[in-house]
Write a protein that holds these residues in place. Structure first.
Motif, PDB file in Angstrom:
ATOM      1  N   ASN A 572      40.956  15.225 -40.567  1.00  0.00           N
ATOM      2  CA  ASN A 572      41.323  15.858 -41.828  1.00  0.00           C
ATOM      3  C   ASN A 572      42.517  16.780 -41.627  1.00  0.00           C
ATOM      4  O   ASN A 572      42.726  17.347 -40.550  1.00  0.00           O
ATOM      5  CB  ASN A 572      40.142  16.659 -42.384  1.00  0.00           C
ATOM      6  CG  ASN A 572      39.004  15.755 -42.837  1.00  0.00           C
ATOM      7  OD1 ASN A 572      39.236  14.605 -43.200  1.00  0.00           O
ATOM      8  ND2 ASN A 572      37.787  16.265 -42.799  1.00  0.00           N
ATOM      9  N   VAL A 573      43.319  16.881 -42.665  1.00  0.00           N
ATOM     10  CA  VAL A 573      44.502  17.749 -42.610  1.00  0.00           C
ATOM     11  C   VAL A 573      44.194  19.087 -43.284  1.00  0.00           C
ATOM     12  O   VAL A 573      43.323  19.175 -44.153  1.00  0.00           O
ATOM     13  CB  VAL A 573      45.707  17.067 -43.284  1.00  0.00           C
ATOM     14  CG1 VAL A 573      46.060  15.772 -42.576  1.00  0.00           C
ATOM     15  CG2 VAL A 573      45.414  16.799 -44.761  1.00  0.00           C
ATOM     16  N   ARG A 574      44.893  20.103 -42.865  1.00  0.00           N
ATOM     17  CA  ARG A 574      44.685  21.440 -43.437  1.00  0.00           C
ATOM     18  C   ARG A 574      45.962  21.880 -44.146  1.00  0.00           C
ATOM     19  O   ARG A 574      46.608  22.862 -43.787  1.00  0.00           O
ATOM     20  CB  ARG A 574      44.319  22.432 -42.345  1.00  0.00           C
ATOM     21  CG  ARG A 574      43.007  22.084 -41.648  1.00  0.00           C
ATOM     22  CD  ARG A 574      42.642  23.122 -40.611  1.00  0.00           C
ATOM     23  NE  ARG A 574      41.373  22.801 -39.949  1.00  0.00           N
ATOM     24  CZ  ARG A 574      40.810  23.528 -39.005  1.00  0.00           C
ATOM     25  NH1 ARG A 574      41.421  24.650 -38.568  1.00  0.00           N
ATOM     26  NH2 ARG A 574      39.662  23.164 -38.466  1.00  0.00           N
ATOM     27  N   LEU A 575      46.339  21.120 -45.150  1.00  0.00           N
ATOM     28  CA  LEU A 575      47.535  21.434 -45.926  1.00  0.00           C
ATOM     29  C   LEU A 575      47.105  21.916 -47.306  1.00  0.00           C
ATOM     30  O   LEU A 575      46.012  22.454 -47.472  1.00  0.00           O
ATOM     31  CB  LEU A 575      48.426  20.192 -45.991  1.00  0.00           C
ATOM     32  CG  LEU A 575      48.889  19.647 -44.607  1.00  0.00           C
ATOM     33  CD1 LEU A 575      49.643  18.353 -44.777  1.00  0.00           C
ATOM     34  CD2 LEU A 575      49.731  20.677 -43.889  1.00  0.00           C
ATOM     35  N   LEU A 579      47.226  17.474 -50.957  1.00  0.00           N
ATOM     36  CA  LEU A 579      47.281  16.612 -49.783  1.00  0.00           C
ATOM     37  C   LEU A 579      45.907  16.455 -49.150  1.00  0.00           C
ATOM     38  O   LEU A 579      45.572  15.382 -48.631  1.00  0.00           O
ATOM     39  CB  LEU A 579      48.280  17.165 -48.767  1.00  0.00           C
ATOM     40  CG  LEU A 579      49.758  17.078 -49.178  1.00  0.00           C
ATOM     41  CD1 LEU A 579      50.636  17.712 -48.123  1.00  0.00           C
ATOM     42  CD2 LEU A 579      50.164  15.629 -49.422  1.00  0.00           C
ATOM     43  N   ARG A 580      45.092  17.512 -49.186  1.00  0.00           N
ATOM     44  CA  ARG A 580      43.734  17.375 -48.667  1.00  0.00           C
ATOM     45  C   ARG A 580      42.941  16.367 -49.493  1.00  0.00           C
ATOM     46  O   ARG A 580      42.177  15.566 -48.958  1.00  0.00           O
ATOM     47  CB  ARG A 580      43.014  18.726 -48.664  1.00  0.00           C
ATOM     48  CG  ARG A 580      43.549  19.707 -47.642  1.00  0.00           C
ATOM     49  CD  ARG A 580      42.529  20.799 -47.343  1.00  0.00           C
ATOM     50  NE  ARG A 580      42.124  21.522 -48.537  1.00  0.00           N
ATOM     51  CZ  ARG A 580      42.729  22.613 -48.996  1.00  0.00           C
ATOM     52  NH1 ARG A 580      43.780  23.105 -48.334  1.00  0.00           N
ATOM     53  NH2 ARG A 580      42.313  23.209 -50.090  1.00  0.00           N
ATOM     54  N   LEU A 583      44.509  12.802 -48.430  1.00  0.00           N
ATOM     55  CA  LEU A 583      44.526  12.341 -47.045  1.00  0.00           C
ATOM     56  C   LEU A 583      43.215  12.539 -46.294  1.00  0.00           C
ATOM     57  O   LEU A 583      43.026  11.931 -45.235  1.00  0.00           O
ATOM     58  CB  LEU A 583      45.650  13.051 -46.277  1.00  0.00           C
ATOM     59  CG  LEU A 583      47.070  12.839 -46.812  1.00  0.00           C
ATOM     60  CD1 LEU A 583      48.061  13.640 -45.991  1.00  0.00           C
ATOM     61  CD2 LEU A 583      47.430  11.357 -46.795  1.00  0.00           C
ATOM     62  N   ASN A 584      42.311  13.366 -46.768  1.00  0.00           N
ATOM     63  CA  ASN A 584      41.081  13.633 -46.024  1.00  0.00           C
ATOM     64  C   ASN A 584      39.996  12.580 -46.286  1.00  0.00           C
ATOM     65  O   ASN A 584      40.028  11.857 -47.285  1.00  0.00           O
ATOM     66  CB  ASN A 584      40.547  15.024 -46.362  1.00  0.00           C
ATOM     67  CG  ASN A 584      41.398  16.118 -45.725  1.00  0.00           C
ATOM     68  OD1 ASN A 584      42.339  15.835 -44.985  1.00  0.00           O
ATOM     69  ND2 ASN A 584      41.081  17.365 -46.017  1.00  0.00           N
TER      70      ASN A 584
END
Length: 757
Positions: A572-575, A579-580, A583-584
């Motif tokens: 998972n991304v932390r943006l 975006l989470r 992309l998560n």
């Protein structure tokens, strides 16, 4: 196939799979609260499937044969699909190339109830009901087989703990299966449908047949209907005792299977051996009858097991099983007959009720397993494992053959020449009981028959490669002895005497390598490779006894087999929030499979054996100096079709010649192979959290993502135009499962949504 038949269209594909599950504590408002005591679970699944069939070649009489046939016979021959492919004019047989869709449906319901009596006793009950309906076109595809099947199971059990060392598990199961099937000749491929039974003057319960044995072709038409049922009781009880380093288990396993087989009867069969026979309406007529059978099978086993922790490094598993498998009886109707005597000259029919074989009371099967931790260094542990055991066969499948002998089966003919159709009373096959010699067909068992057994063993080394990975190398093998064989004898009591005896063996050896990675950093993976070799005398349940048995590669001998699979949860991304959301919670799953080919059993010319009323295949001889396989442009030259071969390779027809009739020839059994396969599958998944314990799961899957063509069945009949070539995809050839779900079909995709709460 479009090169041969440009009008072919892709058949429709439809699949609807739906259902749901519900469970939890069982409560009745204001009456009963089953929290922590009573739990239920209910599941329903339905499937509606229209399964496409890839283009298939069927052999049918050509236009010249149909035009030259008399009017009475033309009514039957017109029920074949109209030929639309290449014509073997010399033999009067042409190809029909077609595709279609087979519909089917399944409705499955199951329910389970669990009851906690106290901290020592638990009960459960499980019920399932599955009904299915299907229609499948046969060869030729104007024959449509319609089947309905209902399967029900009821299972109850109890688990009890008497002390911290003594416990017991009890299971009782009842299952029933009922199947009904009928084959009809309907409208397909431009044909004119016909009721073959009515045309021949028989009722709907008969099994009428008409065949054109224009060697090497044998197209035919038939109708039939049959039904069957199976009812099984199974009782299993296991007691566990803990004594220090020993975990002991003792138990019994009892099964009772009562079946019913009701076949269409009688079987009137008309056979035409040449185009001239068709023109003159001159056939041979055979008649057979089959009575209903109600076999009863029983099996009893008692077992003991000791899991012994000898030390911190060494563990032993010792087992012992006692098997008792009597010969089949009946629940109603007639008992089957067998033979008595010391040899072919003295064999006679034994009195009805004589056991097919004497029950063996000393089939004891010991088993041993051992595990030893050779190295204990964290992340680099090494474990050695080995084991072996004896496993007995029940003999039940061969035991069923006796229900096709005297008292159950009768045959007469051939009556020749006759015209089609002739008076139904011209030839009959009445079943007489008690039967009178000479008998039409006898299936007997050796008086000294013993049940087959297999010795199985394995040894392995498992090496840890860090804390999440391991590599295992294993050797696995087996040797089977006393395997059953069916031998044909000529005897005073019958010219068609089949005796089932011991005498065959089989062997299997393999080297297996496996790599495993447990879930770590979102990745789990597995890869395995197997080299194996299997040898036996016959892999099928039945072989034509006149030609005998010979040792060779098993029908399922695959030398090299590789598979790999992995599952990866993308990090998972932390943006930012957008975006989470995009992309998560994504994941990717993949699988890759590759293996070498199955063997191909080659057959020479065929002829009709009037004694057995079967097509018999002769063997082949090798021609020295000729290549076994041909490739690419060689195919177009050899087959003279301008198209080449499916897959770019074929077994060379010029490498073989027909062996003398009734002989096996010098071509080894199963020494040539078909096509190997490779296929990659890919899945992409996404989870959408909605609220606390509520989420939505999405999954997109692609099977055979590279759309690689994998071929299956090879035409193994020398003399036919396509001998040596692949005639079907692998998915069509494997059987058992629907080709849509088999490895080796064209690329397919599916999408799924699931709500989890």
């Amino acid at each position: 196939m479009r090169a041969l038949q440009p009008t072919l269209t892709k058949p429709a594909t439809r699949q609807n799979d739906f259902g749901g599950a519900f469970g939890g504590p069982f409560r009745i408002p204001h009456s009963y609260n089953g929290k922590d005591k009573t739990f239920f679970f209910v599941l329903y699944e339905g499937l509606r499937l229209s399964q496409p069939q890839p283009a298939t070649i069927s052999f049918v009489p050509d236009a010249a044969v149909l035009a030259s046939s008399p009017a009475s016979l033309k009514k039957a021959l017109s029920a074949f699909p109209v030929p639309n492919g290449p014509d073997d004019v010399a033999n009067g047989i042409a190809q029909f190339i077609g595709s279609w869709t087979n519909p089917s449906s399944i409705d499955s319901t199951s329910a389970r109830l669990d009851q906690v009596i106290n901290d020592k006793w638990k009960l459960f009950f499980r019920f399932s009901n599955t009904s299915s309906n299907s229609a499948a076109r046969l060869d030729p595809p104007s024959i449509n087989r319609i089947a309905a099947d209902t399967l029900r199971t009821f299972t109850g059990g109890a688990s009890g703990v008497f002390s911290n060392r003594l416990s017991n598990e009890f299971r009782l199961n009842y299952g029933s299966s009922e199947v009904k099937s009928r084959s009809v000749i309907d409208s397909f491929g431009g044909n004119t449908p016909v009721d073959l039974a009515q045309l021949m003057g028989f009722d709907a319960h008969s099994y009428p047949q008409l065949y054109l044995f224009f060697d090497p072709y044998s197209p035919g038409l038939f109708q039939s209907q049959s039904s069957g049922a199976l009812k099984q009781w199974n009782l299993l009880d296991t007691t566990s005792i803990s004594l220090g380093r020993h975990q002991l288990k003792f138990g019994v396993d009892y099964r009772r299977l009562a079946s019913a087989a009701i076949s269409a009867s009688p079987f009137p069969g008309y056979v035409f051996y040449s185009q001239t026979d068709v023109q003159n309406n001159s056939a041979s007529l055979f008649m057979q009858s089959q009575a209903p059978a109600y076999p009863l099978y029983m099996n009893f086993s008692a077992f003991a097991q000791d899991d012994w922790r000898v030390s911190q490094r060494l563990s032993l598993s010792l087992g012992f099983r006692w098997e008792v498998n009597p010969s089949p009886g009946v629940t109603q109707g007639l008992n089957p007959y067998t033979i008595q005597g010391s040899g072919a000259a003295t064999w006679t029919l034994a009195p009805q009720g004589t056991p097919l074989w004497q029950t063996t009371w000393y089939n004891f099967a010991p088993r041993l397993g051992v595990a030893y931790v050779l190295r204990t260094a964290p992340g680099w542990e090494t474990v050695l494992r080995g084991g072996g055991g004896v496993f007995f066969d029940t003999g039940q499948q061969r035991g069923s053959f006796s229900f096709g002998g005297p008292g159950f089966y009768a045959a007469s003919g051939p009556l020749t020449p006759v015209s089609f159709p002739t008076d139904p009373s011209a030839l009959t096959a009445p079943i007489v009981n008690p039967p009178l010699p000479p008998y039409d067909e006898v299936v007997g068992f050796s008086p000294h028959l013993q049940l087959p057994y297999a010795l199985q063993w394995n040894g392995s080394v498992e090496q840890a490669l860090g804390k999440s990975q391991a590599l295992t190398v294993s050797s696995v093998g087996s040797h089977a002895s006393r395997l059953l064989q069916t031998n044909r004898f000529s005897s005073p009591i019958s010219s068609l005497l089949y005796v089932i005896q011991n005498g065959l063996t089989s062997d299997y050896d393999s080297l297996q390598i496996q790599f495993r990675r447990r879930l770590s950093r979102g990745l789990t993976a597995m890869g395995s490779y197997t080299w194996s070799h299997c040898l036996d005398y016959n892999s099928a349940d039945y072989v034509h006894a006149q030609l005998g048995y010979r040792r060779g590669n098993c029908d399922f001998d695959v030398r090299h087999n590789f598979s790999a699979a992995s599952s990866y949860d993308l990090p998972n991304v932390r943006l930012n929030q957008f975006l989470r959301a995009v992309l998560n919670h994504w994941g990717v799953d993949e699988r890759f499979t590759a293996r070498t080919a199955f063997p191909v059993t080659l057959n020479g010319n065929s002829h009709y054996d009037s004694a057995t009323r079967q097509r018999v295949s002769d063997g082949l001889n090798l021609i020295p100096g000729q290549p076994i396989y041909i490739y690419g442009s060689q195919c177009a030259a050899v087959y003279n079709n301008g198209l080449g071969c499916p897959g770019g390779r074929a077994i060379n027809p010029g490498a073989f010649t027909a062996a003398p009739s009734g002989t096996l020839g010098n071509a080894p059994r199963n020494f040539v192979g078909g096509f190997g396969i490779w296929q990659g599958d890919l899945a992409v998944r996404r989870e959408f959290p909605i609220y606390e314990n509520l989420k939505l799961q999405f999954r997109a899957e692609a099977f055979n993502i590279f759309n690689h063509a994998n071929f299956g069945l090879i035409n193994s009949r020398r003399g036919q135009r396509t001998f040596g070539q692949a005639t079907a995809t692998l998915a069509q050839s494997l059987g058992v499962l629907n080709p849509l779900y088999q490895t080796g079909g064209p690329r397919s995709m599916q999408f799924a949504l699931k709500v989890v709460f």
